[in-house]
Design a protein around this motif. Structure first.
Motif, PDB file in Angstrom:
ATOM      1  N   GLY A 195       0.780  -1.232   0.000  1.00  0.00           N
ATOM      2  CA  GLY A 195       0.000   0.000   0.000  1.00  0.00           C
ATOM      3  C   GLY A 195       0.805   1.271   0.000  1.00  0.00           C
ATOM      4  N   SER A 196       2.154   1.170   0.030  1.00  0.00           N
ATOM      5  CA  SER A 196       3.000   2.352  -0.029  1.00  0.00           C
ATOM      6  C   SER A 196       4.353   1.977  -0.602  1.00  0.00           C
ATOM      7  N   PRO A 197       5.138   2.964  -1.081  1.00  0.00           N
ATOM      8  CA  PRO A 197       6.522   2.675  -1.460  1.00  0.00           C
ATOM      9  C   PRO A 197       7.365   2.355  -0.223  1.00  0.00           C
ATOM     10  N   ASP A 198       8.603   1.894  -0.453  1.00  0.00           N
ATOM     11  CA  ASP A 198       9.566   1.837   0.645  1.00  0.00           C
ATOM     12  C   ASP A 198       9.668   3.233   1.255  1.00  0.00           C
ATOM     13  N   PHE A 199       9.936   3.307   2.555  1.00  0.00           N
ATOM     14  CA  PHE A 199       9.892   4.621   3.189  1.00  0.00           C
ATOM     15  C   PHE A 199      10.912   4.734   4.320  1.00  0.00           C
ATOM     16  N   THR A 200      11.204   5.993   4.652  1.00  0.00           N
ATOM     17  CA  THR A 200      12.078   6.332   5.780  1.00  0.00           C
ATOM     18  C   THR A 200      11.244   7.027   6.840  1.00  0.00           C
ATOM     19  N   ASN A 201      11.536   6.739   8.102  1.00  0.00           N
ATOM     20  CA  ASN A 201      10.868   7.442   9.199  1.00  0.00           C
ATOM     21  C   ASN A 201      11.906   7.913  10.205  1.00  0.00           C
ATOM     22  N   TRP A 202      11.571   8.916  10.982  1.00  0.00           N
ATOM     23  CA  TRP A 202      12.498   9.457  11.976  1.00  0.00           C
ATOM     24  C   TRP A 202      11.709  10.095  13.112  1.00  0.00           C
ATOM     25  N   ASN A 203      12.354  10.254  14.231  1.00  0.00           N
ATOM     26  CA  ASN A 203      11.725  10.925  15.371  1.00  0.00           C
ATOM     27  C   ASN A 203      12.767  11.533  16.290  1.00  0.00           C
ATOM     28  N   VAL A 204      12.337  12.522  17.045  1.00  0.00           N
ATOM     29  CA  VAL A 204      13.129  13.140  18.108  1.00  0.00           C
ATOM     30  C   VAL A 204      12.247  13.191  19.343  1.00  0.00           C
ATOM     31  N   THR A 205      12.743  12.688  20.475  1.00  0.00           N
ATOM     32  CA  THR A 205      11.949  12.626  21.698  1.00  0.00           C
ATOM     33  C   THR A 205      12.715  13.187  22.887  1.00  0.00           C
ATOM     34  N   VAL A 206      11.965  13.656  23.864  1.00  0.00           N
ATOM     35  CA  VAL A 206      12.513  14.064  25.165  1.00  0.00           C
ATOM     36  C   VAL A 206      11.702  13.342  26.232  1.00  0.00           C
ATOM     37  N   SER A 207      12.397  12.704  27.173  1.00  0.00           N
ATOM     38  CA  SER A 207      11.690  11.983  28.229  1.00  0.00           C
ATOM     39  C   SER A 207      12.234  12.389  29.586  1.00  0.00           C
ATOM     40  N   THR A 208      11.400  12.200  30.595  1.00  0.00           N
ATOM     41  CA  THR A 208      11.806  12.462  31.973  1.00  0.00           C
ATOM     42  C   THR A 208      11.121  11.466  32.885  1.00  0.00           C
ATOM     43  N   LYS A 209      11.764  11.158  33.991  1.00  0.00           N
ATOM     44  CA  LYS A 209      11.170  10.246  34.958  1.00  0.00           C
ATOM     45  C   LYS A 209      10.476  11.047  36.043  1.00  0.00           C
ATOM     46  N   LEU A 210       9.206  10.736  36.271  1.00  0.00           N
ATOM     47  CA  LEU A 210       8.397  11.382  37.298  1.00  0.00           C
ATOM     48  C   LEU A 210       7.976  10.320  38.291  1.00  0.00           C
ATOM     49  N   TYR A 211       8.676  10.279  39.424  1.00  0.00           N
ATOM     50  CA  TYR A 211       8.472   9.221  40.404  1.00  0.00           C
ATOM     51  C   TYR A 211       8.710   7.875  39.724  1.00  0.00           C
ATOM     52  N   ASP A 212       7.717   7.000  39.638  1.00  0.00           N
ATOM     53  CA  ASP A 212       7.904   5.702  38.988  1.00  0.00           C
ATOM     54  C   ASP A 212       7.437   5.697  37.534  1.00  0.00           C
ATOM     55  N   PHE A 213       7.106   6.860  36.989  1.00  0.00           N
ATOM     56  CA  PHE A 213       6.596   6.962  35.633  1.00  0.00           C
ATOM     57  C   PHE A 213       7.634   7.586  34.706  1.00  0.00           C
ATOM     58  N   VAL A 214       7.523   7.264  33.424  1.00  0.00           N
ATOM     59  CA  VAL A 214       8.339   7.913  32.400  1.00  0.00           C
ATOM     60  C   VAL A 214       7.407   8.637  31.443  1.00  0.00           C
ATOM     61  N   LEU A 215       7.598   9.954  31.310  1.00  0.00           N
ATOM     62  CA  LEU A 215       6.809  10.786  30.415  1.00  0.00           C
ATOM     63  C   LEU A 215       7.670  11.153  29.212  1.00  0.00           C
ATOM     64  N   THR A 216       7.152  10.891  28.017  1.00  0.00           N
ATOM     65  CA  THR A 216       7.901  11.148  26.791  1.00  0.00           C
ATOM     66  C   THR A 216       7.059  11.976  25.832  1.00  0.00           C
ATOM     67  N   ALA A 217       7.684  12.966  25.220  1.00  0.00           N
ATOM     68  CA  ALA A 217       7.050  13.760  24.170  1.00  0.00           C
ATOM     69  C   ALA A 217       7.997  13.800  22.982  1.00  0.00           C
ATOM     70  N   GLY A 218       7.436  13.796  21.763  1.00  0.00           N
ATOM     71  CA  GLY A 218       8.318  13.780  20.610  1.00  0.00           C
ATOM     72  C   GLY A 218       7.651  14.201  19.318  1.00  0.00           C
ATOM     73  N   TYR A 219       8.491  14.329  18.298  1.00  0.00           N
ATOM     74  CA  TYR A 219       8.069  14.652  16.942  1.00  0.00           C
ATOM     75  C   TYR A 219       8.393  13.445  16.064  1.00  0.00           C
ATOM     76  N   PHE A 220       7.427  13.000  15.262  1.00  0.00           N
ATOM     77  CA  PHE A 220       7.566  11.802  14.442  1.00  0.00           C
ATOM     78  C   PHE A 220       7.151  12.127  13.008  1.00  0.00           C
ATOM     79  N   ASP A 221       7.873  11.548  12.026  1.00  0.00           N
ATOM     80  CA  ASP A 221       7.551  11.845  10.635  1.00  0.00           C
ATOM     81  C   ASP A 221       8.033  10.712   9.735  1.00  0.00           C
ATOM     82  N   THR A 222       7.498  10.681   8.505  1.00  0.00           N
ATOM     83  CA  THR A 222       7.962   9.780   7.448  1.00  0.00           C
ATOM     84  C   THR A 222       8.158  10.610   6.175  1.00  0.00           C
ATOM     85  N   ASP A 223       8.790   9.991   5.163  1.00  0.00           N
ATOM     86  CA  ASP A 223       8.948  10.693   3.887  1.00  0.00           C
ATOM     87  C   ASP A 223       7.839  10.344   2.898  1.00  0.00           C
ATOM     88  N   LEU A 224       6.758   9.729   3.378  1.00  0.00           N
ATOM     89  CA  LEU A 224       5.631   9.392   2.514  1.00  0.00           C
ATOM     90  C   LEU A 224       4.691  10.586   2.361  1.00  0.00           C
TER      91      LEU A 224
END
Length: 248
Positions: A195-224
């Motif tokens: 359903g698609s050509p071969d593709f590349t994907n990438w992301n950049v994330t920042v995470s932090t530990k909050l007590y026993d939890f890990v919170l992560t936010a990021g930017y994600f993309d593909t070349d499609l």
């Protein structure tokens, strides 16, 4: 369209079984057990939404023996256009070891969709498939370098040989923050069926530990482009994403 496992707080495309940090020990059996529930604003697999841009509730279990052999499972809600698939459950098994400071993970992943039906004559192909994987990481503080290769003899939607290669870095920052980045490429033998050509994907994330939890936010993309994305869907587009996990 499928994981990560995936599944670790900083390793969405790299590993569905993200290790045993915070796990509990069954000493008599030589086992370490980790349970990781996750809530996420989307479920991306190699940069493509598996929930049609909707939130996901996920869980991972990882059971590892002192020998390095492990088994595990990953579960999530999914929503694929034109199918009745509503959940994904993946089975994982493999072996982890360290050689000359390099952490290695050699294993396999079976991607299944319980309840999914493929009616005869519907024109639909099977969602379920299997991959073997090889992952490696090396840490020299504050930097961690990661790489992975996945191979499927018959990729999702019966699209023939599938190969995925990915590399990434993680950098420990002040204030208990971790900056991460990934780039990967997916090769598929039968692109028309997939359903698609071969593709590349990438992301950049920042995470932090909050007590026993890990919170992560990021930017994600593909070349499609949208026209290349499974009949013009919006599931391959760039997006911000946030997810929260905890390992027991």
């Amino acid at each position: 369209m499928k994981t990560n496992v995936a599944a670790g707080a900083l390793a969405l495309g790299l590993s569905l079984a993200a290790g045993a940090a915070g796990a509990f020990e069954l000493e008599d059996a030589g086992l370490t057990v980790g349970l990781t529930p996750t809530i996420s604003s989307d479920y991306l697999f190699r940069g493509i939404s598996q929930t049609r841009n909707r939130p996901a509730v996920q869980g991972t279990i990882d059971i590892q023996h002192t020998s390095g052999f492990y088994v595990g499972a990953f579960a999530s809600n999914v929503a694929f256009l034109g199918t009745n698939a509503r959940q994904e459950i993946d089975a994982l098994a493999g072996w982890r070891t360290t050689v000359a400071g390099v952490s290695l993970d050699l294993g396999g992943i079976a991607y299944t969709y319980p309840g999914y039906r493929n009616p005869t004559g519907s024109g639909l192909y099977d969602l379920q498939y299997f991959e073997v994987s090889a992952k490696a990481s090396y840490e020299f503080e504050p930097l961690k370098v990661l790489a992975a290769v996945n191979y499927s003899p018959n990729y999702q939607l019966e699209s023939g040989t599938g190969i995925y290669a990915e590399g990434g870095v993680e950098v420990a920052l002040p204030f208990n923050l971790t900056l991460g980045g990934r780039i990967g490429h997916q090769w598929i033998q039968n692109n028309t069926r997939w359903g698609s050509p071969d593709f590349t994907n990438w992301n950049v994330t920042v995470s932090t530990k909050l007590y026993d939890f890990v919170l992560t936010a990021g930017y994600f993309d593909t070349d499609l482009s949208r026209s290349e994305c499974f009949g013009g869907q919006k599931i391959c587009a760039a997006r911000g994403m946030v997810y929260l996990s905890r390992t027991f």
